[in-house]
Design a protein around this motif. Structure first.
Motif, PDB file in Angstrom:
ATOM      1  N   LEU A  39       0.832  -1.212   0.000  1.00  0.00           N
ATOM      2  CA  LEU A  39       0.000   0.000   0.000  1.00  0.00           C
ATOM      3  C   LEU A  39       0.863   1.256   0.000  1.00  0.00           C
ATOM      4  CD1 LEU A  39      -2.722  -1.108   2.559  1.00  0.00           C
ATOM      5  CD2 LEU A  39      -3.055  -0.699   0.119  1.00  0.00           C
ATOM      6  N   TRP A  40       1.961   1.211   0.741  1.00  0.00           N
ATOM      7  CA  TRP A  40       2.855   2.367   0.805  1.00  0.00           C
ATOM      8  C   TRP A  40       3.469   2.644  -0.569  1.00  0.00           C
ATOM      9  CZ3 TRP A  40       8.299   2.879   0.516  1.00  0.00           C
ATOM     10  CH2 TRP A  40       8.786   4.110   0.920  1.00  0.00           C
ATOM     11  N   LEU A  41       3.830   1.580  -1.285  1.00  0.00           N
ATOM     12  CA  LEU A  41       4.396   1.780  -2.624  1.00  0.00           C
ATOM     13  C   LEU A  41       3.359   2.325  -3.596  1.00  0.00           C
ATOM     14  CD1 LEU A  41       6.683  -1.353  -2.972  1.00  0.00           C
ATOM     15  CD2 LEU A  41       7.389   1.037  -2.721  1.00  0.00           C
TER      16      LEU A  41
ATOM     17  N   ARG B 203      -8.949  14.408  -5.908  1.00  0.00           N
ATOM     18  CA  ARG B 203      -9.234  12.976  -5.766  1.00  0.00           C
ATOM     19  C   ARG B 203      -7.936  12.185  -5.605  1.00  0.00           C
ATOM     20  NH1 ARG B 203     -13.291   9.788  -9.706  1.00  0.00           N
ATOM     21  NH2 ARG B 203     -14.104   8.491  -8.058  1.00  0.00           N
ATOM     22  N   ARG B 204      -6.904  12.559  -6.350  1.00  0.00           N
ATOM     23  CA  ARG B 204      -5.615  11.873  -6.235  1.00  0.00           C
ATOM     24  C   ARG B 204      -4.992  12.111  -4.872  1.00  0.00           C
ATOM     25  NH1 ARG B 204      -2.464  13.645 -11.433  1.00  0.00           N
ATOM     26  NH2 ARG B 204      -3.677  15.506 -11.060  1.00  0.00           N
ATOM     27  N   ILE B 205      -5.111  13.331  -4.363  1.00  0.00           N
ATOM     28  CA  ILE B 205      -4.574  13.635  -3.031  1.00  0.00           C
ATOM     29  C   ILE B 205      -5.303  12.822  -1.980  1.00  0.00           C
ATOM     30  CG2 ILE B 205      -4.388  15.430  -1.274  1.00  0.00           C
ATOM     31  CD1 ILE B 205      -3.851  17.406  -3.587  1.00  0.00           C
ATOM     32  N   ALA B 206      -6.619  12.769  -2.069  1.00  0.00           N
ATOM     33  CA  ALA B 206      -7.401  11.990  -1.107  1.00  0.00           C
ATOM     34  C   ALA B 206      -7.039  10.506  -1.190  1.00  0.00           C
ATOM     35  CB  ALA B 206      -8.890  12.194  -1.347  1.00  0.00           C
ATOM     36  N   SER B 207      -6.832  10.007  -2.397  1.00  0.00           N
ATOM     37  CA  SER B 207      -6.452   8.602  -2.569  1.00  0.00           C
ATOM     38  C   SER B 207      -5.090   8.324  -1.943  1.00  0.00           C
ATOM     39  CB  SER B 207      -6.413   8.234  -4.044  1.00  0.00           C
ATOM     40  OG  SER B 207      -7.666   8.372  -4.626  1.00  0.00           O
ATOM     41  N   ALA B 208      -4.147   9.223  -2.161  1.00  0.00           N
ATOM     42  CA  ALA B 208      -2.807   9.038  -1.603  1.00  0.00           C
ATOM     43  C   ALA B 208      -2.844   9.066  -0.078  1.00  0.00           C
ATOM     44  CB  ALA B 208      -1.861  10.103  -2.133  1.00  0.00           C
ATOM     45  N   VAL B 209      -3.584   9.996   0.481  1.00  0.00           N
ATOM     46  CA  VAL B 209      -3.690  10.083   1.945  1.00  0.00           C
ATOM     47  C   VAL B 209      -4.369   8.834   2.498  1.00  0.00           C
ATOM     48  CG1 VAL B 209      -4.791  11.348   3.838  1.00  0.00           C
ATOM     49  CG2 VAL B 209      -3.614  12.593   2.028  1.00  0.00           C
ATOM     50  N   GLY B 210      -5.415   8.365   1.825  1.00  0.00           N
ATOM     51  CA  GLY B 210      -6.106   7.158   2.262  1.00  0.00           C
ATOM     52  C   GLY B 210      -5.205   5.931   2.207  1.00  0.00           C
ATOM     53  N   LEU B 211      -4.433   5.789   1.114  1.00  0.00           N
ATOM     54  CA  LEU B 211      -3.510   4.666   1.009  1.00  0.00           C
ATOM     55  C   LEU B 211      -2.430   4.721   2.076  1.00  0.00           C
ATOM     56  CD1 LEU B 211      -3.006   4.349  -2.843  1.00  0.00           C
ATOM     57  CD2 LEU B 211      -3.982   2.637  -1.313  1.00  0.00           C
ATOM     58  N   TYR B 212      -1.936   5.925   2.341  1.00  0.00           N
ATOM     59  CA  TYR B 212      -0.910   6.066   3.371  1.00  0.00           C
ATOM     60  C   TYR B 212      -1.463   5.688   4.741  1.00  0.00           C
ATOM     61  CZ  TYR B 212       2.782   7.950   6.264  1.00  0.00           C
ATOM     62  OH  TYR B 212       3.775   8.077   7.186  1.00  0.00           O
ATOM     63  N   ALA B 213      -2.677   6.143   5.041  1.00  0.00           N
ATOM     64  CA  ALA B 213      -3.289   5.810   6.334  1.00  0.00           C
ATOM     65  C   ALA B 213      -3.529   4.307   6.451  1.00  0.00           C
ATOM     66  CB  ALA B 213      -4.601   6.577   6.511  1.00  0.00           C
ATOM     67  N   LEU B 214      -3.988   3.679   5.368  1.00  0.00           N
ATOM     68  CA  LEU B 214      -4.193   2.226   5.390  1.00  0.00           C
ATOM     69  C   LEU B 214      -2.874   1.479   5.567  1.00  0.00           C
ATOM     70  CD1 LEU B 214      -6.895   1.586   2.669  1.00  0.00           C
ATOM     71  CD2 LEU B 214      -7.081   1.185   5.116  1.00  0.00           C
ATOM     72  N   SER B 215      -1.813   1.953   4.925  1.00  0.00           N
ATOM     73  CA  SER B 215      -0.519   1.277   5.069  1.00  0.00           C
ATOM     74  C   SER B 215      -0.008   1.399   6.505  1.00  0.00           C
ATOM     75  CB  SER B 215       0.504   1.837   4.085  1.00  0.00           C
ATOM     76  OG  SER B 215       0.938   3.124   4.463  1.00  0.00           O
ATOM     77  N   TYR B 216      -0.208   2.555   7.104  1.00  0.00           N
ATOM     78  CA  TYR B 216       0.198   2.788   8.485  1.00  0.00           C
ATOM     79  C   TYR B 216      -0.579   1.865   9.430  1.00  0.00           C
ATOM     80  CZ  TYR B 216       1.991   5.863  12.193  1.00  0.00           C
ATOM     81  OH  TYR B 216       2.652   6.371  13.263  1.00  0.00           O
ATOM     82  N   LEU B 217      -1.870   1.776   9.216  1.00  0.00           N
ATOM     83  CA  LEU B 217      -2.714   0.918  10.037  1.00  0.00           C
ATOM     84  C   LEU B 217      -2.329  -0.552   9.868  1.00  0.00           C
ATOM     85  CD1 LEU B 217      -5.226   0.704  11.905  1.00  0.00           C
ATOM     86  CD2 LEU B 217      -6.565   0.434   9.817  1.00  0.00           C
ATOM     87  N   ALA B 218      -2.117  -0.986   8.631  1.00  0.00           N
ATOM     88  CA  ALA B 218      -1.738  -2.382   8.384  1.00  0.00           C
ATOM     89  C   ALA B 218      -0.396  -2.702   9.024  1.00  0.00           C
ATOM     90  CB  ALA B 218      -1.696  -2.651   6.883  1.00  0.00           C
ATOM     91  N   PHE B 219       0.539  -1.749   8.999  1.00  0.00           N
ATOM     92  CA  PHE B 219       1.843  -1.979   9.609  1.00  0.00           C
ATOM     93  C   PHE B 219       1.705  -2.197  11.112  1.00  0.00           C
ATOM     94  CE2 PHE B 219       5.731  -0.540  11.658  1.00  0.00           C
ATOM     95  CZ  PHE B 219       6.680  -1.306  10.988  1.00  0.00           C
ATOM     96  N   PHE B 220       0.932  -1.363  11.775  1.00  0.00           N
ATOM     97  CA  PHE B 220       0.815  -1.504  13.222  1.00  0.00           C
ATOM     98  C   PHE B 220      -0.024  -2.712  13.624  1.00  0.00           C
ATOM     99  CE2 PHE B 220       2.481   2.795  13.228  1.00  0.00           C
ATOM    100  CZ  PHE B 220       3.465   2.633  14.188  1.00  0.00           C
ATOM    101  N   VAL B 221      -1.009  -3.058  12.828  1.00  0.00           N
ATOM    102  CA  VAL B 221      -1.767  -4.289  13.112  1.00  0.00           C
ATOM    103  C   VAL B 221      -0.847  -5.494  12.956  1.00  0.00           C
ATOM    104  CG1 VAL B 221      -3.605  -5.783  12.236  1.00  0.00           C
ATOM    105  CG2 VAL B 221      -4.038  -3.357  12.593  1.00  0.00           C
ATOM    106  N   GLY B 222      -0.030  -5.495  11.902  1.00  0.00           N
ATOM    107  CA  GLY B 222       0.932  -6.578  11.716  1.00  0.00           C
ATOM    108  C   GLY B 222       1.930  -6.648  12.854  1.00  0.00           C
ATOM    109  N   GLY B 223       2.388  -5.496  13.307  1.00  0.00           N
ATOM    110  CA  GLY B 223       3.313  -5.467  14.439  1.00  0.00           C
ATOM    111  C   GLY B 223       2.682  -6.003  15.711  1.00  0.00           C
ATOM    112  N   LEU B 224       1.435  -5.663  15.940  1.00  0.00           N
ATOM    113  CA  LEU B 224       0.748  -6.182  17.120  1.00  0.00           C
ATOM    114  C   LEU B 224       0.553  -7.689  17.029  1.00  0.00           C
ATOM    115  CD1 LEU B 224      -1.948  -3.428  17.752  1.00  0.00           C
ATOM    116  CD2 LEU B 224       0.027  -3.968  19.180  1.00  0.00           C
TER     117      LEU B 224
END
Length: 113
Positions: A41-43, A57-78
């Protein structure tokens, strides 16, 4: 009224141990999948500027993808736990050529008391 079911963690037989190991394996695999997904997601964030569409729309998509990647990283870490994340951080640091330092001050053997 049925008696309450016993806690599976309180059982100590071979079946309970196999069930516990199976749960741990599933948790570990889910953690790895979440970490790999977070990097994917980060890539994708870097591909968003080249997509067609309005800039908002592209800015919103990028921010959404970044937030999802951050969330997935911390869920994986937990899911993986602290020791696994420390090993992953050390391996990534070695791969990138960084020297890792301990946050705890180690006593020197050459101190004069």
């Amino acid at each position: 009224m049925a008696p309450p079911s016993p806690d599976p963690r309180a059982q100590s037989g071979p079946a309970a141990r196999r069930a516990l190991r199976a749960r741990q394996r599933r948790r570990h695999r889910a953690g790895i999948v979440a970490l790999v997904a977070s990097f994917g997601l980060w890539l994708l964030v870097f591909a968003v500027p080249f997509l067609p569409g309005e800039p908002e729309r592209r800015i919103a998509s990028a921010v959404g993808l970044y937030a999802l990647s951050y969330l997935a990283f911390f869920v994986g870490g937990l899911l993986l736990g602290k020791p696994a994340m420390a090993r992953a951080r050390a391996r990534l640091g070695a791969l990138l050529g960084r020297r890792t330092q301990s946050r705890v001050a180690r006593p020197s053997h050459h101190q004069v008391e």
